[in-house]
Design an enzyme around this catalytic site. Sequence first.
Site, PDB file in Angstrom:
ATOM      1  N   HIS A  87      -0.126  19.635   3.770  1.00  0.00           N
ATOM      2  CA  HIS A  87      -0.930  20.794   3.291  1.00  0.00           C
ATOM      3  C   HIS A  87      -2.551  20.897   3.227  1.00  0.00           C
ATOM      4  O   HIS A  87      -3.616  21.487   2.797  1.00  0.00           O
ATOM      5  CB  HIS A  87      -0.538  20.645   1.778  1.00  0.00           C
ATOM      6  CG  HIS A  87       0.247  21.190   2.088  1.00  0.00           C
ATOM      7  ND1 HIS A  87       1.506  19.962   1.727  1.00  0.00           N
ATOM      8  CD2 HIS A  87       1.353  22.742   1.795  1.00  0.00           C
ATOM      9  CE1 HIS A  87       2.906  20.911   1.934  1.00  0.00           C
ATOM     10  NE2 HIS A  87       2.737  22.259   1.785  1.00  0.00           N
TER      11      HIS A  87
ATOM     12  N   GLU B 133       7.561  30.923  11.836  1.00  0.00           N
ATOM     13  CA  GLU B 133       5.980  31.479  12.424  1.00  0.00           C
ATOM     14  C   GLU B 133       5.763  31.618  13.451  1.00  0.00           C
ATOM     15  O   GLU B 133       5.330  32.846  13.840  1.00  0.00           O
ATOM     16  CB  GLU B 133       5.554  29.672  11.644  1.00  0.00           C
ATOM     17  CG  GLU B 133       5.009  29.318  10.449  1.00  0.00           C
ATOM     18  CD  GLU B 133       5.932  28.826   9.631  1.00  0.00           C
ATOM     19  OE1 GLU B 133       5.930  28.306   8.577  1.00  0.00           O
ATOM     20  OE2 GLU B 133       6.540  28.426  10.642  1.00  0.00           O
TER      21      GLU B 133
ATOM     22  N   PHE C 297       0.915  24.439   9.037  1.00  0.00           N
ATOM     23  CA  PHE C 297       2.165  24.844   9.089  1.00  0.00           C
ATOM     24  C   PHE C 297       2.327  26.156  10.633  1.00  0.00           C
ATOM     25  O   PHE C 297       2.828  26.161  11.096  1.00  0.00           O
ATOM     26  CB  PHE C 297       2.571  26.098   8.383  1.00  0.00           C
ATOM     27  CG  PHE C 297       2.758  25.348   6.919  1.00  0.00           C
ATOM     28  CD1 PHE C 297       2.921  23.656   6.365  1.00  0.00           C
ATOM     29  CD2 PHE C 297       3.164  26.019   5.675  1.00  0.00           C
ATOM     30  CE1 PHE C 297       3.426  23.739   5.305  1.00  0.00           C
ATOM     31  CE2 PHE C 297       2.894  25.757   4.825  1.00  0.00           C
ATOM     32  CZ  PHE C 297       3.871  24.267   4.245  1.00  0.00           C
TER      33      PHE C 297
ATOM     34  N   GLN D 140       0.481  30.264   5.857  1.00  0.00           N
ATOM     35  CA  GLN D 140       0.682  29.482   4.501  1.00  0.00           C
ATOM     36  C   GLN D 140      -0.215  29.142   3.993  1.00  0.00           C
ATOM     37  O   GLN D 140      -1.423  28.696   3.557  1.00  0.00           O
ATOM     38  CB  GLN D 140       2.214  29.239   3.311  1.00  0.00           C
ATOM     39  CG  GLN D 140       1.794  29.309   2.185  1.00  0.00           C
ATOM     40  CD  GLN D 140       3.650  28.832   2.062  1.00  0.00           C
ATOM     41  OE1 GLN D 140       3.566  28.417   1.787  1.00  0.00           O
ATOM     42  NE2 GLN D 140       4.201  30.520   0.637  1.00  0.00           N
ATOM     43  N   PHE D 141      -0.303  27.456   4.949  1.00  0.00           N
ATOM     44  CA  PHE D 141      -0.952  26.787   5.028  1.00  0.00           C
ATOM     45  C   PHE D 141      -1.431  26.362   6.348  1.00  0.00           C
ATOM     46  O   PHE D 141      -0.795  26.920   7.423  1.00  0.00           O
ATOM     47  CB  PHE D 141      -0.841  25.561   5.026  1.00  0.00           C
ATOM     48  CG  PHE D 141      -0.201  25.097   2.754  1.00  0.00           C
ATOM     49  CD1 PHE D 141      -1.982  25.287   2.111  1.00  0.00           C
ATOM     50  CD2 PHE D 141       0.527  25.869   2.378  1.00  0.00           C
ATOM     51  CE1 PHE D 141      -1.201  24.834   0.959  1.00  0.00           C
ATOM     52  CE2 PHE D 141       0.959  25.806   1.073  1.00  0.00           C
ATOM     53  CZ  PHE D 141       0.071  25.551   1.035  1.00  0.00           C
ATOM     54  N   ALA D 142      -2.993  26.129   7.215  1.00  0.00           N
ATOM     55  CA  ALA D 142      -3.358  25.775   8.359  1.00  0.00           C
ATOM     56  C   ALA D 142      -2.325  24.836   8.699  1.00  0.00           C
ATOM     57  O   ALA D 142      -2.302  25.056  10.679  1.00  0.00           O
ATOM     58  CB  ALA D 142      -4.800  25.392   8.638  1.00  0.00           C
TER      59      ALA D 142
END
Length: 658
Positions: A464, A397, A423, A419-421
């Site tokens: 997640h 990231e 991360f 992909q998910f906040a």
Amino acid sequence: MRYHIGDFDNEVLIQLYERMLKPRMIEEKMLILLRQGKISKWFSGIGQEAISVGVASALKNEEYILPMHRNLGVFTTRNVPLNRLFAQWQGKASGFTKGRDRSFHFGSQEHKIVGMISHLGPQLGVADGIALADSLRRKKRVTAVFTGEGATSEGDFHEALNVASVWNLPVLFCIENNGYGLSTPTNEQYNCEHLADRAKGYGMECRIIEGNNILEVYSKVSELCKAIRKRPRPVFLEFKTFRMRGHEEASGTKYVPEKLMAKWAKKDPISNYETFLLEKKVLTSAYIENLKAEITEEINSNLELAFNEEPISSTLSNEIGDVYQSFENEIVKPSENTSNIRFVDAISNGLRQSMERHNELIIMGQDVAEYGGVFKITEGFTKEFGRSRVRNTPICESAIVSAAMGLSINGMKAVVEMQFADFVTSGFNPVVNYLAKVHYRWGQNADVVVRMPCGGGVGAGPFHSQTNEAWFTKTPGLKVVYPAFPKDAKGLLITSINDPNPVLFFEHKGLYRSVYGDVPDDYYTLPLGKASILRTGNAVSIVSYGAGVHWALETLEKHPEIDAELIDLRTLQPLDVDTIYESVKKTGRLIILQEDSLFGGIASDISALVMENCFEYLDAPVKRVASLETPIPFAANLEADYLPKKRFEENLLELMAY
């Protein structure tokens, strides 16, 4: 030290000498000024001039170069005006950062120089993004980025090398191995014989270059640049050199063995090269004496300009105004033709129409290409726009956010999908320290949208399900958008992409496929910083955003007797405080609902603002309702207890009975 002239004529040989001598003489002057208290700090590159000058001389003027704080030779080789450099180091207005940052923490688009931030690693990913833009435009250019051997221990270094190799980007990774990261020697930084050995693990070419030999640096880098322009690819260069002074002057060099200092002093890149040119009769003592006199005069006259400049001053409006690049949103009204679609489809629709509108908009993220992303928002995009614009990324990231910054520097737009906040923590540094601060520091915008699938209610557990908007609403320079309805999601996403400033765009996963709405089919925009009043009322003001808006609506349906005014914030930064104040002045009561945990969240700031500005209108204490002060659990019953939906109803009734 052996010098091989090769095909270089005397003009080139002399030019390289002049280009090394100028930064050395500037540094010697700066050390005097530092002792006199006329500058605040200095990071010396004495002994490393051959690297800066050699690399900068090998690149074309239109090719970007990303130096560090020991690369003064890059700035002087690119002919950055000395009076502006001196003003920069004194914090004067004619510098490059309006007194907001120091030394070499700045960039200049005019000179195609992009300065570092103190968090060294992101610079390498930024170079990836700049090179990616050149590659996509089919421009035969090289991007050179500098770092030291100490920074090769950072994760961003490895991420950036991996991305450059996977994407075959024309980047020269220039590692100045000068023996020490502040006081930490190389044997405590890495456990391989040469840093260049690391390139093999990334499938990347590497070279080890004698960093104190200007002709070796210039000839080998020139040769590589020509080859990379013909066949784009990254190359890892390890320059063996030494730092003859402290990390910065205050730290000194007591930790360095005297024998080592003496050994490297004999390898001085300027005195050795000067002796060589005198022996070859390329230079004369008289020429050197005249040259030094000219440079001394140039330094002194430009210092006088900088010293005579008044101390910098500013205004509150200037300081606040420079946090963001100015942006006048083009109002594109929605068409009358609508379709009843899901929240997730509205996001996808907005992205697709933005890709059609902006030919140089790039989407990057894990699994976003053929797979369409884990939520299928970009499904089918590769067929429409190609893999060059819809790019799967490695799981890194930080490097990808940095690369998005590089795309912006090179004139492109980027949308990065987390992909998910949750991360985003792996890319937190470039978001809050690079994207957020870059315009305030040196006027460069960050034309980047980071999409943040977030939120609970779907049994995804602690890693997640977070709704972490408060990490960013308190960071000046970022905009934060958090829609609750499909129509808003599409229009606000389009505006966010149009906006040249960095935007964190939160998309609640629980709304993706559960919430439908009539959404205009065509391209349209909605303004950032304007809340939506979903219901008017006179007894209580309810403020929320995201999934909280739907919880509030369900609660009000259960209690039709409550004459509530419901405000959907839609954007959290900028925040529409005027709409909140007007409502509170009318109703006299306020309850704020957020999904995030309570302490330090947006509800706390709204409560404080209302208490400061509307206290005399209140008939009851302001209520804040939020999730529990715990990580979000996985099991359905635990998650239901964690989320504030039930507690909102209780608190609302309690407020109405006050």
